[in-house]
Design a protein around this motif. Sequence first.
Motif, short mmCIF file in Angstrom:
data_model
loop_
_atom_site.label_atom_id
_atom_site.label_comp_id
_atom_site.label_asym_id
_atom_site.label_seq_id
_atom_site.Cartn_x
_atom_site.Cartn_y
_atom_site.Cartn_z
N GLU A 200 0.84 -1.19 0.00
CA GLU A 200 0.00 0.00 0.00
C GLU A 200 0.88 1.25 0.00
OE1 GLU A 200 -3.58 2.28 2.44
OE2 GLU A 200 -2.95 0.27 3.05
N PHE A 201 0.59 2.15 -0.93
CA PHE A 201 1.27 3.43 -1.01
C PHE A 201 0.28 4.54 -0.68
CE2 PHE A 201 3.67 0.70 -3.89
CZ PHE A 201 4.99 1.03 -3.61
N THR A 202 0.77 5.58 -0.01
CA THR A 202 -0.04 6.76 0.28
C THR A 202 0.72 7.99 -0.16
OG1 THR A 202 -1.03 5.68 2.22
CG2 THR A 202 -1.23 8.07 2.07
N ALA A 203 0.03 8.88 -0.87
CA ALA A 203 0.63 10.13 -1.33
C ALA A 203 -0.12 11.29 -0.71
CB ALA A 203 0.57 10.22 -2.85
N GLY A 204 0.60 12.39 -0.51
CA GLY A 204 -0.01 13.58 0.06
C GLY A 204 0.92 14.76 -0.04
N PRO A 205 0.71 15.79 0.78
CA PRO A 205 1.57 16.97 0.76
C PRO A 205 3.02 16.61 1.06
CG PRO A 205 -0.40 17.36 2.08
CD PRO A 205 -0.37 15.89 1.78
N ALA A 206 3.93 17.52 0.74
CA ALA A 206 5.36 17.25 0.91
C ALA A 206 5.73 16.91 2.35
CB ALA A 206 6.17 18.46 0.43
N SER A 207 4.95 17.38 3.30
CA SER A 207 5.25 17.14 4.72
C SER A 207 4.77 15.77 5.20
CB SER A 207 4.59 18.22 5.58
OG SER A 207 3.17 18.19 5.42
N LEU A 208 4.09 15.00 4.35
CA LEU A 208 3.47 13.75 4.80
C LEU A 208 4.49 12.79 5.41
CD1 LEU A 208 0.99 11.86 4.95
CD2 LEU A 208 1.58 11.07 2.64
N GLY A 209 5.62 12.60 4.76
CA GLY A 209 6.62 11.66 5.26
C GLY A 209 7.15 12.04 6.63
N ASP A 210 7.44 13.33 6.81
CA ASP A 210 7.92 13.80 8.12
C ASP A 210 6.86 13.60 9.19
OD1 ASP A 210 10.32 14.57 6.98
OD2 ASP A 210 9.66 16.63 6.63
N ASP A 211 5.60 13.84 8.82
CA ASP A 211 4.51 13.67 9.79
C ASP A 211 4.37 12.21 10.22
OD1 ASP A 211 4.01 16.37 9.54
OD2 ASP A 211 2.34 16.12 8.13
N VAL A 212 4.47 11.29 9.25
CA VAL A 212 4.36 9.87 9.57
C VAL A 212 5.54 9.43 10.42
CG1 VAL A 212 4.31 7.53 8.62
CG2 VAL A 212 2.99 9.34 7.53
N ALA A 213 6.75 9.86 10.06
CA ALA A 213 7.94 9.50 10.84
C ALA A 213 7.81 10.00 12.28
CB ALA A 213 9.19 10.07 10.19
N ALA A 214 7.33 11.22 12.45
CA ALA A 214 7.17 11.78 13.79
C ALA A 214 6.14 10.99 14.59
CB ALA A 214 6.76 13.25 13.70
N SER A 215 5.05 10.57 13.92
CA SER A 215 4.01 9.81 14.63
C SER A 215 4.52 8.45 15.09
CB SER A 215 2.79 9.64 13.72
OG SER A 215 3.05 8.72 12.68
N LEU A 216 5.54 7.93 14.39
CA LEU A 216 6.13 6.63 14.76
C LEU A 216 7.31 6.79 15.71
CD1 LEU A 216 6.06 4.93 11.23
CD2 LEU A 216 4.54 4.44 13.16
N GLY A 217 7.65 8.03 16.02
CA GLY A 217 8.76 8.28 16.93
C GLY A 217 10.12 8.06 16.29
N ILE A 218 10.20 8.22 14.96
CA ILE A 218 11.46 8.04 14.24
C ILE A 218 12.05 9.41 13.96
CG2 ILE A 218 12.58 7.02 12.24
CD1 ILE A 218 10.14 5.20 11.93
N ALA A 219 13.28 9.64 14.41
CA ALA A 219 13.85 10.98 14.36
C ALA A 219 14.48 11.31 13.01
CB ALA A 219 14.88 11.15 15.47
N SER A 220 15.30 10.43 12.48
CA SER A 220 16.05 10.76 11.26
C SER A 220 16.21 9.52 10.39
CB SER A 220 17.43 11.33 11.62
OG SER A 220 18.16 10.39 12.39
N PRO A 221 16.37 9.72 9.07
CA PRO A 221 16.50 8.57 8.16
C PRO A 221 17.86 7.89 8.29
CG PRO A 221 16.79 10.62 6.96
CD PRO A 221 16.38 11.00 8.35
#
Length: 233
Positions: free
Chosen positions: A42-63
């Motif tokens: 499953e892929f989800t697309a959205g605004p440019a900030s989407l990836g950062d928002d998902v990472a923050a919600s998972l508690g992941i700080a940096s790639p």
Amino acid sequence: MVASFVAHRALDGGTYHLEGDLDLRSPSTSAVEVMAGGRLIEFTAGPASLGDDVAASLGIASPDSELTFQKGTLRVFESIEREPRSGLVERPSLVVWRGRRHALVTRLYGMSVAEVLGLLRSVGIAESEYGLTLQPDPSAGSAFARPATVIKEVPGLGLLELSRRTKEHTAQLPPWKGVTVASGELFRDTLSDGSPFFVLSSAEIWATLVPLASTPVERVPDLAGRLALRYTG
């Protein structure tokens, strides 16, 4: 309110055009399932900030990895998840592609960065003014599993989920007659928890609408009647 117009691109390439005297300024997301490399992803697309928002919600700080890929930036975040009951440990990767104005997000299990790159090459990523599109390569064994959806919140109305109408959708239509509105026929039904929701069906579009808590349910037919929907492939 003055009538406004927006267009949102779905991940399978279709474009949904919305017009009406409602607040249509909020961004949308699009989701789709793709068969790639023998996996259903499953892929989800959205605004440019989407990836950062998902990472923050998972508690992941940096790639853990970051590289230029298909005219954008690809970031791979590694994480560790432990199943409380069994103690089973998994290491899913959060994969984020970011372009000029949009981002693509997915979670993959048991894949190296090289394997992630190969998988993404097989599905292709293209960005336009209205959103992202995937272009699965049949020769690489990639294909859409079903039509993509576009999800958008319309203030004063509710959460709208749009997709192309299929035979499966037609079979799900309630047996009773709906209310005729600008974009098709509107049916009211009830979720398993007793909450009301609506289905808007036209020749090309299947839309579900869950009213916001602040939206009087009895006003939904009138509000939905002020929204014109159109699909172009």
